[in-house]
Design a protein around this motif. Sequence first.
Motif, PDB file in Angstrom:
ATOM      1  N   LEU A 227     -21.984  10.358  26.695  1.00  0.00           N
ATOM      2  CA  LEU A 227     -23.316  10.913  26.472  1.00  0.00           C
ATOM      3  C   LEU A 227     -24.136  10.776  27.747  1.00  0.00           C
ATOM      4  O   LEU A 227     -24.130   9.731  28.402  1.00  0.00           O
ATOM      5  CB  LEU A 227     -24.000  10.190  25.308  1.00  0.00           C
ATOM      6  CG  LEU A 227     -23.338  10.382  23.935  1.00  0.00           C
ATOM      7  CD1 LEU A 227     -24.095   9.585  22.872  1.00  0.00           C
ATOM      8  CD2 LEU A 227     -23.275  11.858  23.554  1.00  0.00           C
ATOM      9  N   ARG A 228     -24.855  11.834  28.105  1.00  0.00           N
ATOM     10  CA  ARG A 228     -25.606  11.866  29.364  1.00  0.00           C
ATOM     11  C   ARG A 228     -27.092  11.968  29.087  1.00  0.00           C
ATOM     12  O   ARG A 228     -27.526  12.807  28.298  1.00  0.00           O
ATOM     13  CB  ARG A 228     -25.154  13.066  30.199  1.00  0.00           C
ATOM     14  CG  ARG A 228     -23.651  13.112  30.453  1.00  0.00           C
ATOM     15  CD  ARG A 228     -23.184  14.549  30.648  1.00  0.00           C
ATOM     16  NE  ARG A 228     -23.465  15.363  29.457  1.00  0.00           N
ATOM     17  CZ  ARG A 228     -23.303  16.680  29.433  1.00  0.00           C
ATOM     18  NH1 ARG A 228     -22.900  17.317  30.486  1.00  0.00           N
ATOM     19  NH2 ARG A 228     -23.585  17.354  28.321  1.00  0.00           N
ATOM     20  N   ASN A 229     -27.849  11.132  29.746  1.00  0.00           N
ATOM     21  CA  ASN A 229     -29.314  11.174  29.584  1.00  0.00           C
ATOM     22  C   ASN A 229     -29.826  12.506  30.093  1.00  0.00           C
ATOM     23  O   ASN A 229     -29.468  12.959  31.172  1.00  0.00           O
ATOM     24  CB  ASN A 229     -29.968  10.028  30.369  1.00  0.00           C
ATOM     25  CG  ASN A 229     -29.685   8.679  29.765  1.00  0.00           C
ATOM     26  OD1 ASN A 229     -29.450   8.561  28.575  1.00  0.00           O
ATOM     27  ND2 ASN A 229     -29.677   7.637  30.590  1.00  0.00           N
ATOM     28  N   GLY A 230     -30.669  13.131  29.347  1.00  0.00           N
ATOM     29  CA  GLY A 230     -31.242  14.420  29.742  1.00  0.00           C
ATOM     30  C   GLY A 230     -30.444  15.576  29.170  1.00  0.00           C
ATOM     31  O   GLY A 230     -30.971  16.363  28.367  1.00  0.00           O
ATOM     32  N   ALA A 231     -29.183  15.693  29.556  1.00  0.00           N
ATOM     33  CA  ALA A 231     -28.373  16.827  29.110  1.00  0.00           C
ATOM     34  C   ALA A 231     -28.111  16.761  27.605  1.00  0.00           C
ATOM     35  O   ALA A 231     -27.956  17.793  26.955  1.00  0.00           O
ATOM     36  CB  ALA A 231     -27.057  16.880  29.871  1.00  0.00           C
ATOM     37  N   ASP A 232     -28.068  15.539  27.058  1.00  0.00           N
ATOM     38  CA  ASP A 232     -27.773  15.389  25.635  1.00  0.00           C
ATOM     39  C   ASP A 232     -29.004  14.958  24.819  1.00  0.00           C
ATOM     40  O   ASP A 232     -28.863  14.503  23.696  1.00  0.00           O
ATOM     41  CB  ASP A 232     -26.638  14.377  25.450  1.00  0.00           C
ATOM     42  CG  ASP A 232     -25.342  14.855  26.080  1.00  0.00           C
ATOM     43  OD1 ASP A 232     -24.970  15.999  25.841  1.00  0.00           O
ATOM     44  OD2 ASP A 232     -24.742  14.085  26.842  1.00  0.00           O
ATOM     45  N   ASP A 233     -30.169  15.116  25.415  1.00  0.00           N
ATOM     46  CA  ASP A 233     -31.393  14.818  24.689  1.00  0.00           C
ATOM     47  C   ASP A 233     -31.973  16.119  24.120  1.00  0.00           C
ATOM     48  O   ASP A 233     -32.442  16.978  24.869  1.00  0.00           O
ATOM     49  CB  ASP A 233     -32.435  14.151  25.602  1.00  0.00           C
ATOM     50  CG  ASP A 233     -31.985  12.771  26.061  1.00  0.00           C
ATOM     51  OD1 ASP A 233     -31.116  12.185  25.403  1.00  0.00           O
ATOM     52  OD2 ASP A 233     -32.508  12.297  27.090  1.00  0.00           O
ATOM     53  N   PHE A 234     -31.917  16.292  22.829  1.00  0.00           N
ATOM     54  CA  PHE A 234     -32.494  17.484  22.202  1.00  0.00           C
ATOM     55  C   PHE A 234     -32.855  17.146  20.756  1.00  0.00           C
ATOM     56  O   PHE A 234     -32.491  16.111  20.225  1.00  0.00           O
ATOM     57  CB  PHE A 234     -31.509  18.671  22.250  1.00  0.00           C
ATOM     58  CG  PHE A 234     -30.136  18.366  21.727  1.00  0.00           C
ATOM     59  CD1 PHE A 234     -29.854  18.450  20.370  1.00  0.00           C
ATOM     60  CD2 PHE A 234     -29.120  17.947  22.586  1.00  0.00           C
ATOM     61  CE1 PHE A 234     -28.581  18.167  19.875  1.00  0.00           C
ATOM     62  CE2 PHE A 234     -27.844  17.661  22.100  1.00  0.00           C
ATOM     63  CZ  PHE A 234     -27.582  17.761  20.769  1.00  0.00           C
TER      64      PHE A 234
END
Length: 234
Positions: A227-234
Motif C-alpha cells: 500500500l502506498r501513501n497518496g496513491a492508495d488514499d481515496f
Amino acid sequence: MNLSLHRSTLLATAGAALALSLTACQSDTATKSAPETTSSTAGKATGKAAGGEQSGASGTKGSTGQAQSTASQGSTDRAGRSGSAGSTGDQASAATRVCTARDVRVTAATQGGPPTTHIVLTAKNTSGHSCRLADAPHIQFLESHKQDVPAAAKSKPASPVVLTAGAPAYALVKLSDGGVDEDNEPVSAFSVILEGDSTVIAVNAPGSGGIAVDPAKALTGYWTPELRNGADDF
C-alpha cells in the motif's frame, strides 16, 4: 706611330669596352630575373605544401568523423541494448500467467479504527510458482447490487504485479464515508473475482459484526505489492 695603327688601337679599345658593357647588362638581367624564378618556384612549392596540409587535414577530419561515428554507434547500441533489456523485463512480466482462484488465498482486514470506512484485501500466492495479478479485484458486496465496485484509477501501479511463491499483494477498498446518515447495509461476506478468471472467491468480512457498506460510495484500489501513501488514499 702612324695613323693607321692608332685607328686600330682605338677600335680595339672601343670593342673591348662594348663587350664589357654587354656582359655587365646580361649579368644584371640574369640577376634581376633570378629572384622571379625563385619566387615562382617557391610559390609552387608553397602551394603544394598547402595542398598537402589540406589533404592531411581532410584525412584527419575524416578519421575523426569516423571515430565519432563509431563512438556514437557504440552509444546507440548500448542504449538499444538497455532499452531492449527493459522491454524484455516488461514482456517477461506480461508473459507470466495470471493468478487464478486456485493460486491465491484472499482475506480481508479492517484498516484504521471505527468507524470502519476501509478494508484491505490481501491475496497471497499459495501455488508454489509465480503468477500475475492483473487489474483490480472485481468485488460485489450485496446481492441487491450486481455491479462491480468501481476501481480508483489513481491506485493503478506502473508495472504488472507479479507474485513469486508465497508473496502477497494488497488492494485498499473503501466501504463508505463513515457518516451515520449514509445508506449503509451490513455485509458479513462478499465475492471477489480475479481478472482473467471466472471463479468466484467468497471472502469473509472482518470483525464479529461484519462491515457496513454504502454501495454508492464504495471503491476499490488495484492490486499492488504494497500500500502506498497518496496513491492508495481515496
